[in-house]
Motif scaffolding. Structure first.
Motif, short mmCIF file in Angstrom:
data_model
loop_
_atom_site.label_atom_id
_atom_site.label_comp_id
_atom_site.label_asym_id
_atom_site.label_seq_id
_atom_site.Cartn_x
_atom_site.Cartn_y
_atom_site.Cartn_z
N UNK A 190 0.84 -1.18 0.00
CA UNK A 190 0.00 0.00 0.00
C UNK A 190 0.88 1.25 0.00
N UNK A 191 0.52 2.20 -0.84
CA UNK A 191 1.29 3.44 -0.92
C UNK A 191 0.33 4.57 -1.23
N UNK A 192 0.40 5.63 -0.46
CA UNK A 192 -0.46 6.78 -0.67
C UNK A 192 -0.07 7.45 -2.00
N UNK A 193 -1.01 7.58 -2.94
CA UNK A 193 -0.65 8.12 -4.25
C UNK A 193 -0.38 9.61 -4.28
N UNK A 194 -0.73 10.32 -3.20
CA UNK A 194 -0.54 11.76 -3.18
C UNK A 194 -1.60 12.44 -4.05
N UNK A 195 -1.29 13.58 -4.67
CA UNK A 195 0.05 14.15 -4.80
C UNK A 195 0.53 14.84 -3.54
N UNK A 196 1.85 14.89 -3.41
CA UNK A 196 2.51 15.53 -2.31
C UNK A 196 3.27 16.74 -2.85
N UNK A 197 2.96 17.93 -2.34
CA UNK A 197 3.61 19.14 -2.82
C UNK A 197 4.38 19.77 -1.67
N UNK A 198 5.66 20.05 -1.89
CA UNK A 198 6.51 20.62 -0.84
C UNK A 198 7.35 21.75 -1.45
N UNK A 199 7.78 22.70 -0.63
CA UNK A 199 8.66 23.75 -1.15
C UNK A 199 10.09 23.24 -1.26
N UNK A 200 10.83 23.82 -2.14
CA UNK A 200 12.25 23.47 -2.31
C UNK A 200 12.98 23.60 -0.98
N UNK A 201 13.83 22.60 -0.69
CA UNK A 201 14.58 22.60 0.56
C UNK A 201 13.93 21.81 1.68
N UNK A 202 12.68 21.43 1.51
CA UNK A 202 11.96 20.69 2.56
C UNK A 202 12.46 19.25 2.65
N UNK A 203 12.20 18.65 3.80
CA UNK A 203 12.45 17.21 3.95
C UNK A 203 11.17 16.48 3.56
N UNK A 204 11.32 15.50 2.68
CA UNK A 204 10.18 14.74 2.19
C UNK A 204 10.19 13.36 2.82
N UNK A 205 9.03 12.91 3.24
CA UNK A 205 8.88 11.58 3.80
C UNK A 205 7.87 10.80 2.97
N UNK A 206 8.30 9.68 2.42
CA UNK A 206 7.44 8.81 1.62
C UNK A 206 7.37 7.45 2.30
N UNK A 207 6.19 6.83 2.25
CA UNK A 207 6.01 5.61 3.03
C UNK A 207 5.24 4.54 2.28
#
Lengths: 113, 111
Positions: free
Chosen positions: B5-22
């Motif tokens: 199982x994986x959350x399809x998002x979409x995931x939007x973050x600003x440049x420089x952020x830490x991204x967490x994918x699970x």
């Protein structure tokens, strides 16, 4: 850097026709795979191939599908009588050995009309 | 129950952020865990490959596997617009075996 290559990049065919998708795995790799990805869906395993025989296949890989390594470099996927639902991206992958990562090619987009 | 199982998002973050994918999974036989990056209409590109539980770091990327919770993560530090892609988790019961993929999480890093 070595890479998996696939031809053609896009194949359009009529329903019921046979298609052959071609792959050149990374040189010296021993394990070969085919996966497919229907638009908007996840990548699905079709078949794995080692030592000139199928080592594993999924339920999708029925009698309409076959694989072959006709020479020392090519690895092919044949679909004997295409159906509309065979329309997908088909990815070839290879790995160097049983404990190694699988590297994917760029894919062939198959469109069945 | 889907195996991966994986959350399809979409995931939007600003440049420089830490991204967490699970991803979560149900098959306790899975031992090999991978993260691939896929750009639109391209093949999956291998990012990280780990065996069993633990952490692995490669540049800005860190992969974590918690087999007791059947949960894997990918962290991207100092995210860049070029990281915008779909991230696929994949896992297998044995090396050389079929990969079982998640559906992918679409990530957009905005400047």
């Amino acid at each position: 850097e070595p890479e998996v290559t696939q031809t053609p990049s896009h194949q359009v065919t009529q329903m019921g026709q046979e298609v052959i998708l071609r792959c050149v795995p990374i040189s010296n790799h021993l394990y070969f795979y085919w996966y497919r990805q229907i638009l908007g869906q996840k990548v699905e395993f079709l078949v794995s191939f080692y030592n000139n025989e199928i080592s594993e296949k999924s339920e999708i890989f029925d009698d309409q599908f076959s694989v072959e390594r006709p020479d020392g470099s090519n690895f092919t996927l044949k679909i004997r009588s295409t159906k509309l639902e065979d329309s997908a991206m088909y990815f070839c992958a290879s790995s160097a050995g049983i404990h190694n990562e699988q590297f994917f090619g760029p894919g062939t987009r198959l469109t069945v009309l | 129950q889907k195996e991966v199982e994986q959350d399809p998002g979409p995931l939007s973050v600003p440049e420089g952020a830490i991204v967490s994918l699970n991803c979560t999974y149900s098959n306790s036989a899975f031992q090999y865990f991978m993260w691939y990056r896929q750009y639109s209409r391209k093949g999956p590109e291998l990012l990280m490959y780990t065996y069993s539980s633990g952490n692995k770091e490669d540049g800005r990327f860190t992969a974590q596997v918690d087999k007791s919770s059947k949960y894997i993560s990918l962290f991207i530090r100092d995210s860049q617009p070029s990281d915008s892609a779909t991230y696929l988790c994949a896992m297998s019961a044995g090396s050389g075996y079929a990969l079982n993929f998640g559906k992918g999480t679409s990530l957009l890093v905005t400047p």
